[in-house]
Design a protein around this motif. Structure first.
Motif, PDB file in Angstrom:
ATOM      1  N   ALA A 144       0.838  -1.193   0.000  1.00  0.00           N
ATOM      2  CA  ALA A 144       0.000   0.000   0.000  1.00  0.00           C
ATOM      3  C   ALA A 144       0.873   1.243   0.000  1.00  0.00           C
ATOM      4  CB  ALA A 144      -0.923   0.006   1.224  1.00  0.00           C
ATOM      5  N   ALA A 145       0.801   2.015  -1.068  1.00  0.00           N
ATOM      6  CA  ALA A 145       1.553   3.268  -1.159  1.00  0.00           C
ATOM      7  C   ALA A 145       0.813   4.319  -0.350  1.00  0.00           C
ATOM      8  CB  ALA A 145       1.682   3.699  -2.621  1.00  0.00           C
ATOM      9  N   SER A 146       1.453   4.806   0.702  1.00  0.00           N
ATOM     10  CA  SER A 146       0.738   5.678   1.644  1.00  0.00           C
ATOM     11  C   SER A 146       0.511   7.077   1.118  1.00  0.00           C
ATOM     12  CB  SER A 146       1.512   5.770   2.969  1.00  0.00           C
ATOM     13  OG  SER A 146       2.741   6.440   2.786  1.00  0.00           O
ATOM     14  N   LEU A 147       1.231   7.456   0.082  1.00  0.00           N
ATOM     15  CA  LEU A 147       1.115   8.796  -0.480  1.00  0.00           C
ATOM     16  C   LEU A 147       1.099   8.706  -1.994  1.00  0.00           C
ATOM     17  CD1 LEU A 147       3.859  10.420   1.735  1.00  0.00           C
ATOM     18  CD2 LEU A 147       1.434  10.956   1.909  1.00  0.00           C
ATOM     19  N   ALA A 206      -3.037   6.925   4.485  1.00  0.00           N
ATOM     20  CA  ALA A 206      -2.544   5.554   4.601  1.00  0.00           C
ATOM     21  C   ALA A 206      -3.488   4.653   5.379  1.00  0.00           C
ATOM     22  CB  ALA A 206      -1.162   5.554   5.251  1.00  0.00           C
ATOM     23  N   ALA A 207      -3.957   5.109   6.527  1.00  0.00           N
ATOM     24  CA  ALA A 207      -4.840   4.284   7.351  1.00  0.00           C
ATOM     25  C   ALA A 207      -6.134   3.970   6.616  1.00  0.00           C
ATOM     26  CB  ALA A 207      -5.135   4.988   8.672  1.00  0.00           C
ATOM     27  N   ASP A 208      -6.658   4.944   5.884  1.00  0.00           N
ATOM     28  CA  ASP A 208      -7.883   4.724   5.126  1.00  0.00           C
ATOM     29  C   ASP A 208      -7.645   3.708   4.018  1.00  0.00           C
ATOM     30  OD1 ASP A 208     -10.675   5.470   4.227  1.00  0.00           O
ATOM     31  OD2 ASP A 208      -9.539   6.099   2.449  1.00  0.00           O
ATOM     32  N   LEU A 209      -6.496   3.807   3.341  1.00  0.00           N
ATOM     33  CA  LEU A 209      -6.183   2.860   2.270  1.00  0.00           C
ATOM     34  C   LEU A 209      -6.058   1.447   2.822  1.00  0.00           C
ATOM     35  CD1 LEU A 209      -5.418   2.153  -0.628  1.00  0.00           C
ATOM     36  CD2 LEU A 209      -3.060   2.849  -0.096  1.00  0.00           C
ATOM     37  N   VAL A 210      -5.415   1.296   3.966  1.00  0.00           N
ATOM     38  CA  VAL A 210      -5.284  -0.026   4.576  1.00  0.00           C
ATOM     39  C   VAL A 210      -6.664  -0.594   4.919  1.00  0.00           C
ATOM     40  CG1 VAL A 210      -4.459  -1.298   6.596  1.00  0.00           C
ATOM     41  CG2 VAL A 210      -2.958   0.334   5.448  1.00  0.00           C
ATOM     42  N   THR A 212      -8.415  -1.654   1.783  1.00  0.00           N
ATOM     43  CA  THR A 212      -7.799  -2.844   1.203  1.00  0.00           C
ATOM     44  C   THR A 212      -8.170  -4.087   2.000  1.00  0.00           C
ATOM     45  OG1 THR A 212      -5.938  -1.492   0.419  1.00  0.00           O
ATOM     46  CG2 THR A 212      -5.617  -3.868   0.475  1.00  0.00           C
ATOM     47  N   ARG A 213      -8.151  -3.982   3.315  1.00  0.00           N
ATOM     48  CA  ARG A 213      -8.521  -5.127   4.150  1.00  0.00           C
ATOM     49  C   ARG A 213      -9.969  -5.549   3.944  1.00  0.00           C
ATOM     50  NH1 ARG A 213      -5.568  -3.390   9.800  1.00  0.00           N
ATOM     51  NH2 ARG A 213      -3.591  -4.499   9.456  1.00  0.00           N
ATOM     52  N   ALA A 214     -10.792  -4.635   3.507  1.00  0.00           N
ATOM     53  CA  ALA A 214     -12.201  -4.958   3.283  1.00  0.00           C
ATOM     54  C   ALA A 214     -12.393  -5.896   2.100  1.00  0.00           C
ATOM     55  CB  ALA A 214     -13.008  -3.677   3.074  1.00  0.00           C
ATOM     56  N   VAL A 215     -11.370  -6.005   1.233  1.00  0.00           N
ATOM     57  CA  VAL A 215     -11.526  -6.830   0.034  1.00  0.00           C
ATOM     58  C   VAL A 215     -10.527  -7.986  -0.041  1.00  0.00           C
ATOM     59  CG1 VAL A 215     -12.550  -4.952  -1.301  1.00  0.00           C
ATOM     60  CG2 VAL A 215     -10.066  -5.265  -1.335  1.00  0.00           C
ATOM     61  N   THR A 216      -9.656  -8.146   0.972  1.00  0.00           N
ATOM     62  CA  THR A 216      -8.674  -9.231   0.920  1.00  0.00           C
ATOM     63  C   THR A 216      -8.258  -9.650   2.321  1.00  0.00           C
ATOM     64  OG1 THR A 216      -6.524  -9.917   0.023  1.00  0.00           O
ATOM     65  CG2 THR A 216      -6.686  -7.651   0.824  1.00  0.00           C
ATOM     66  N   ASP A 217      -7.810 -10.900   2.415  1.00  0.00           N
ATOM     67  CA  ASP A 217      -7.231 -11.400   3.667  1.00  0.00           C
ATOM     68  C   ASP A 217      -5.709 -11.323   3.647  1.00  0.00           C
ATOM     69  OD1 ASP A 217      -9.706 -12.038   4.811  1.00  0.00           O
ATOM     70  OD2 ASP A 217      -9.743 -14.001   3.825  1.00  0.00           O
ATOM     71  N   LEU A 218      -5.125 -10.861   2.556  1.00  0.00           N
ATOM     72  CA  LEU A 218      -3.673 -10.734   2.488  1.00  0.00           C
ATOM     73  C   LEU A 218      -3.199  -9.655   3.458  1.00  0.00           C
ATOM     74  CD1 LEU A 218      -3.040 -10.745  -1.378  1.00  0.00           C
ATOM     75  CD2 LEU A 218      -2.417 -12.565   0.231  1.00  0.00           C
ATOM     76  N   PRO A 219      -2.004  -9.821   4.038  1.00  0.00           N
ATOM     77  CA  PRO A 219      -1.437  -8.748   4.857  1.00  0.00           C
ATOM     78  C   PRO A 219      -1.264  -7.484   4.016  1.00  0.00           C
ATOM     79  CG  PRO A 219      -0.206 -10.787   5.127  1.00  0.00           C
ATOM     80  CD  PRO A 219      -1.119 -11.001   3.965  1.00  0.00           C
ATOM     81  N   VAL A 220      -1.428  -6.338   4.651  1.00  0.00           N
ATOM     82  CA  VAL A 220      -1.263  -5.058   3.950  1.00  0.00           C
ATOM     83  C   VAL A 220      -0.072  -4.324   4.568  1.00  0.00           C
ATOM     84  CG1 VAL A 220      -2.354  -2.899   3.257  1.00  0.00           C
ATOM     85  CG2 VAL A 220      -3.756  -4.963   3.563  1.00  0.00           C
ATOM     86  N   CYS A 221       0.954  -4.106   3.759  1.00  0.00           N
ATOM     87  CA  CYS A 221       2.172  -3.440   4.211  1.00  0.00           C
ATOM     88  C   CYS A 221       2.242  -2.051   3.588  1.00  0.00           C
ATOM     89  CB  CYS A 221       3.401  -4.251   3.834  1.00  0.00           C
ATOM     90  SG  CYS A 221       3.412  -5.929   4.531  1.00  0.00           S
ATOM     91  N   VAL A 222       2.604  -1.074   4.385  1.00  0.00           N
ATOM     92  CA  VAL A 222       2.597   0.319   3.943  1.00  0.00           C
ATOM     93  C   VAL A 222       4.003   0.826   3.699  1.00  0.00           C
ATOM     94  CG1 VAL A 222       2.055   2.692   4.653  1.00  0.00           C
ATOM     95  CG2 VAL A 222       0.408   0.857   5.058  1.00  0.00           C
ATOM     96  N   GLY A 223       4.203   1.451   2.556  1.00  0.00           N
ATOM     97  CA  GLY A 223       5.483   2.039   2.219  1.00  0.00           C
ATOM     98  C   GLY A 223       5.332   3.462   1.720  1.00  0.00           C
ATOM     99  N   ASP A 246      -0.073  -4.193   8.582  1.00  0.00           N
ATOM    100  CA  ASP A 246       0.565  -5.472   8.887  1.00  0.00           C
ATOM    101  C   ASP A 246       2.073  -5.422   8.684  1.00  0.00           C
ATOM    102  OD1 ASP A 246      -1.887  -7.101   9.362  1.00  0.00           O
ATOM    103  OD2 ASP A 246      -2.286  -6.521   7.285  1.00  0.00           O
ATOM    104  N   GLY A 247       2.540  -4.431   7.947  1.00  0.00           N
ATOM    105  CA  GLY A 247       3.965  -4.294   7.712  1.00  0.00           C
ATOM    106  C   GLY A 247       4.315  -2.857   7.405  1.00  0.00           C
ATOM    107  N   VAL A 248       5.542  -2.476   7.745  1.00  0.00           N
ATOM    108  CA  VAL A 248       6.058  -1.133   7.505  1.00  0.00           C
ATOM    109  C   VAL A 248       7.245  -1.270   6.555  1.00  0.00           C
ATOM    110  CG1 VAL A 248       7.036   0.939   8.552  1.00  0.00           C
ATOM    111  CG2 VAL A 248       5.348  -0.421   9.822  1.00  0.00           C
ATOM    112  N   ILE A 249       7.169  -0.621   5.401  1.00  0.00           N
ATOM    113  CA  ILE A 249       8.199  -0.732   4.380  1.00  0.00           C
ATOM    114  C   ILE A 249       9.052   0.530   4.376  1.00  0.00           C
ATOM    115  CG2 ILE A 249       8.660  -1.053   1.925  1.00  0.00           C
ATOM    116  CD1 ILE A 249       5.855  -2.356   1.710  1.00  0.00           C
ATOM    117  N   VAL A 250      10.365   0.353   4.451  1.00  0.00           N
ATOM    118  CA  VAL A 250      11.296   1.483   4.485  1.00  0.00           C
ATOM    119  C   VAL A 250      12.359   1.283   3.419  1.00  0.00           C
ATOM    120  CG1 VAL A 250      12.917   2.809   5.888  1.00  0.00           C
ATOM    121  CG2 VAL A 250      10.909   1.760   6.965  1.00  0.00           C
TER     122      VAL A 250
END
Length: 298
Positions: free
Chosen positions: A206-209, A223-227, A230-241, A258-262
């Motif tokens: 998930a691209a936060s910006l 970012a929080a809204d996108l997560v 996204t969770r509403a349509v999938t069971d996959l973990p959602v990682c934000v970068g 579910d994950g923080v990408i740096v």
């Protein structure tokens, strides 16, 4: 790399063709299952995973291997190895600079695969490749998938590959036990989110910006809204970068993802020590440790 799905036009080819196809064991399989297990383990511990990114060949091939390994030894759960591109249109100036250094150093796809192989062998952790589609298409999707799996890779992140054009790649990836991670952005409508996530595996990036990669003073309220969408349509973990560069930001994102990408922050740490490899490694280790404490709430 950013994840604006509409930016998928033809890219200038990367300069890393290899002349020969290395032998690939017939039973070589990727480590998608390992990626799933590591993300599930983080969730079971009540925390987000920390995902680090560095381009292969930066500052050198050997230095890049050492840096990716250092990230995994210092708190990153997963590492993304970037395949440097001659026209990284979705990347900000920091990663563009690193890509240019790697390309001028003569990095090739063989070096990217070697980076995956050695970082995974040294740590046992899941290692993915993040790349634009053009180099993979030129190299041969089946060949790339087979060799990435043989290197112990967990999968591939393809930010500019439209889902509608991904069938051939996804079949090869699945055959070789690789995850295919797609990118979603705040501009993605709910129906589009559902289509993208249904085709993906491993996790959702998930691209936060909106825009290109780079550190930001704020990771953005989108970012929080996108997560959540996204969770509403999938069971996959959602990682934000995109934008995370400090312990406080990592902790903020870890509260809802579910994950923080740096990525850019690690590249900056290496760029700050162009003539001292040991100091550069110490800097990325210190940053990884700090960010890991952020996602763990410690």
């Amino acid at each position: 790399m950013a994840g604006t799905a509409h930016l998928h036009g033809s890219q200038a080819p990367a300069h890393h063709d290899v002349p020969a196809n290395p032998a690939v064991p017939a039973d070589a399989t990727g480590r998608a299952h390992l990626l799933t297990s590591v993300l599930a383990q983080a969730r079971s511990e009540g925390r987000a995973a920390l995902v680090g990114y560095l381009p292969a060949g930066f500052p050198t091939v050997e230095g890049g291997i050492a840096a990716c390994t250092a990230l995994l030894e210092s708190g990153c759960d997963v590492v993304e190895v970037g395949l440097p591109h001659s026209d990284p249109v979705l990347d900000g100036p920091v990663i563009q600079t690193a890509d240019d250094i790697a390309l001028r150093g003569g990095v090739r796809i063989a070096d990217v695969l070697r980076t995956v192989r050695e970082a995974h062998a040294a740590t046992g952790a899941p290692v993915l490749v993040m790349t634009y589609w053009n180099p993979v298409d030129r190299y041969g999707p089946e060949r790339f998938a087979a060799e990435l799996a043989a290197a112990g890779g967990a999968g591939c992140i393809l930010p500019d590959l439209p889902v509608e054009e991904s069938d051939a790649w996804r079949k090869s990836a699945e055959h070789h036990g690789l995850a295919t991670v797609f990118v979603v952005a705040p501009s993605s409508r709910d129906a589009r989110l559902a289509k993208i996530t249904a085709a993906g595996s491993g996790f959702v990036y998930a691209a936060s910006l909106m825009g290109v990669t780079g550190t930001r003073e704020s990771v953005g309220r989108e970012a929080a809204d996108l997560v959540a969408r996204t969770r509403a349509v999938t069971d996959l973990p959602v990682c934000v970068g995109l934008g995370v560069s400090t312990r406080a930001q990592a902790a903020q994102v870890a509260d809802f993802a579910d994950g923080v990408i740096v990525g850019s922050a690690f590249v900056k740490a290496l760029l700050a020590h162009p003539d001292d490899a040991d100091a550069g490694l110490a800097a990325v280790r210190a940053l990884a440790t700090d960010l890991a404490e952020g996602v763990r709430g410690s």
